[in-house]
Scaffold this motif. Structure first.
Motif, short mmCIF file in Angstrom:
data_model
loop_
_atom_site.label_atom_id
_atom_site.label_comp_id
_atom_site.label_asym_id
_atom_site.label_seq_id
_atom_site.Cartn_x
_atom_site.Cartn_y
_atom_site.Cartn_z
N UNK A 101 -13.11 -1.35 5.07
CA UNK A 101 -11.84 -1.20 4.35
C UNK A 101 -10.84 -2.20 4.98
N UNK A 123 -16.99 2.92 6.66
CA UNK A 123 -16.25 2.66 5.57
C UNK A 123 -14.79 2.28 5.82
N UNK A 125 -13.36 8.94 -4.05
CA UNK A 125 -12.36 8.18 -4.86
C UNK A 125 -11.58 6.97 -4.10
N UNK A 126 -11.65 6.83 -2.77
CA UNK A 126 -10.92 5.85 -1.95
C UNK A 126 -11.74 4.99 -1.26
N UNK A 127 -13.23 5.10 -1.52
CA UNK A 127 -14.04 3.99 -0.71
C UNK A 127 -13.73 2.75 -0.94
N UNK A 166 -14.49 12.65 -2.70
CA UNK A 166 -14.47 12.21 -1.56
C UNK A 166 -14.94 10.91 -1.74
N UNK A 222 -8.88 5.97 5.89
CA UNK A 222 -10.05 6.29 5.07
C UNK A 222 -9.75 6.78 3.59
N UNK A 223 -8.92 7.71 3.39
CA UNK A 223 -8.73 8.29 2.04
C UNK A 223 -7.53 7.90 1.33
N UNK A 224 -6.78 6.63 1.99
CA UNK A 224 -5.81 6.53 0.89
C UNK A 224 -6.11 5.02 0.28
N UNK A 225 -5.43 4.69 -0.84
CA UNK A 225 -5.50 3.51 -1.48
C UNK A 225 -4.67 2.18 -0.77
#
Lengths: 208, 236
Positions: free
Chosen positions: B165, B161, A206-208, A204, B214-217
């Motif tokens: 971000x 977060x 990996x993308x912080x 979880x 939240x979960x992507x680059x």
């Protein structure tokens, strides 16, 4: 026979999913639970840690209250409660399915929720159950079928730094030798749970 | 377990590198790290980071806001008592806001704040042992973008977060979307975001885009922005 011997020293596979619930500060579904910080009861100089345990059906009873107390105590040993004065940490656990080792599972699930909520902790805790069968064999993480063969169940919780015992829960009769054997077996197995925690964080983070 | 910079850490890990920093040099320990006798111990799970020369911290997931002095937050007015407004900023306690801490407000000239209004404000006082206090003026007594936001628009909560971000200069989300979809946005460091675009459809699309980051680059964010813009053009 070889297969059985192997079976005795292996934990069942674990699964976990974070953020299954949208409102609390951290949630994990291992057995579904959540943790949140809210000022319910106040202690002036530190956080008040409480656990709420909900059984699968019906109202919580005396046995469930004992569980609550134990989970609450185990969690408050690790939480740096002095960093959060005048707050209270509620850990709410909902039992969804019982396939043996419920207490250990509840403690592990509570820790997963605490990890997710980002609360500061001294260490992590992993709980492992083992049973002693009628022919005096010690088996690790017995499921419901195997529990029937066991006259004794032992649950140990270890911290992640020195693997010291944080909590012990036992039912039934056992000798000191059996206790020591179960303890060393569980201590070894707790490593696997700590690896599981770390891998989940990795997944979880990996993308912080 | 001993950890290095860039590793995934869990509470109880020892950050050995920090102990080796020369005692004359200054070393800053950020969130998630604490001193314990000779060692520096990790107390949150996440990724261990370093910024030169000697600043260390742990990047972790968090939803609960812990007030920090000087941070800008978005909150909802939930109570009005005497000369103080109580504002829900998502912390463990309600924050208080005096009616005089608005631009041009005096005892006679009270600001028009109603229950349920959304505010963009700065934390004047934030301490663990005290109630947080807000203000809607800067050091020169000017409004500078703070105060009650428009009546319409959409307020939603995301993890802290996500806020960090989308506010980081590296993140292309708001820049890319802003070119195609004009919008007003107030992003609070407490994880609350107020948003208003030309239509409801666009507002929802933007809100979903923010939650999805939240979960992507950052590269994936670019691709997602393009998809959203295309989809909105088709709808219109």
């Amino acid at each position: 026979m070889a297969a059985m011997a192997e079976d005795q020293h292996v934990l069942r596979k674990m699964f976990c999913e974070f953020d299954v619930l949208s409102c609390p500060d951290g949630s994990a579904m291992k057995y579904r639970n959540r943790s949140c910080l809210r000022p319910n009861k106040l202690i002036i100089d530190k956080a008040c840690v409480e656990a709420v345990y909900r059984p699968k059906v019906g109202q919580p009873r005396v046995a469930d209250k004992t569980k609550e107390k134990m989970i609450g105590n185990t969690c408050s040993s690790a939480i740096l409660s002095t960093l959060y004065p005048r707050t209270s940490v509620s850990i709410i656990l909902q039992e969804m399915q019982n396939s043996g080792g419920l207490m250990a599972c509840a403690i592990n699930a509570a820790y997963l929720a605490l990890i997710r909520s980002g609360i500061a902790m001294k260490f992590l805790v992993a709980a492992v159950t083992c049973g002693i069968t009628k022919d005096d064999k010690v088996i690790l993480d017995p499921d419901l079928n195997k529990v029937k063969d066991c006259h004794t169940e032992l649950m140990f919780a270890f911290d992640s730094i020195d693997f010291n015992i944080v909590a012990v829960d036992s039912s039934g009769q056992y000798t000191e030798e059996q206790y020591q054997k179960a303890l060393s077996l569980c201590k070894e197995a707790s490593n696997e749970i700590f690896d599981f925690y770390r891998n989940l964080v990795k997944k979880y983070a990996c993308c912080i | 377990m001993k950890v290095k910079v860039g590793d995934v850490v869990v509470p109880g890990d020892i950050a050995e590198e920090i102990s080796r920093v020369k005692s004359e040099t200054k070393c800053v320990l950020g969130p998630g790290l604490r001193r314990f006798s000779e060692n520096v111990i990790v107390c949150k799970s996440g990724i261990f980071r370093k910024k030169n020369p000697n600043t260390y911290w742990v990047d972790s997931h968090q939803r609960k806001y812990i007030p920090v002095r000087g941070e800008s937050v978005v909150g909802v007015v939930v109570n009005k008592s005497g000369d103080i407004f109580k504002v829900d900023i998502g912390a463990s306690e309600l924050a208080s806001l005096a009616y005089t801490s608005f631009e041009g407000a005096t005892k006679k000239n009270r600001p028009d704040v109603k229950l349920g209004d959304v505010l963009y404000a700065k934390l004047k006082i934030a301490s663990l042992d005290m109630e947080p206090e807000l203000e809607c003026v800067d050091s020169k007594g000017k409004q500078s973008g703070m105060g009650v936001v428009a009546d319409d628009g959409f307020l939603f909560t995301c993890s802290i977060n996500v806020v960090r971000k989308i506010l980081s200069p590296k993140c292309p989300l708001l820049k890319t979307l802003g070119k195609e979809i004009p919008h007003e946005i107030a992003v609070g460091m407490n994880g609350k975001v107020w948003l208003k675009a030309r239509s409801i459809k666009e507002t929802i699309a933007l809100a979903n885009a923010i939650l999805a980051t939240e979960y992507i680059t950052n590269e994936e964010t670019n691709a997602m922005c393009c998809r959203i813009i295309e989809a909105l053009q088709e709808v219109n």
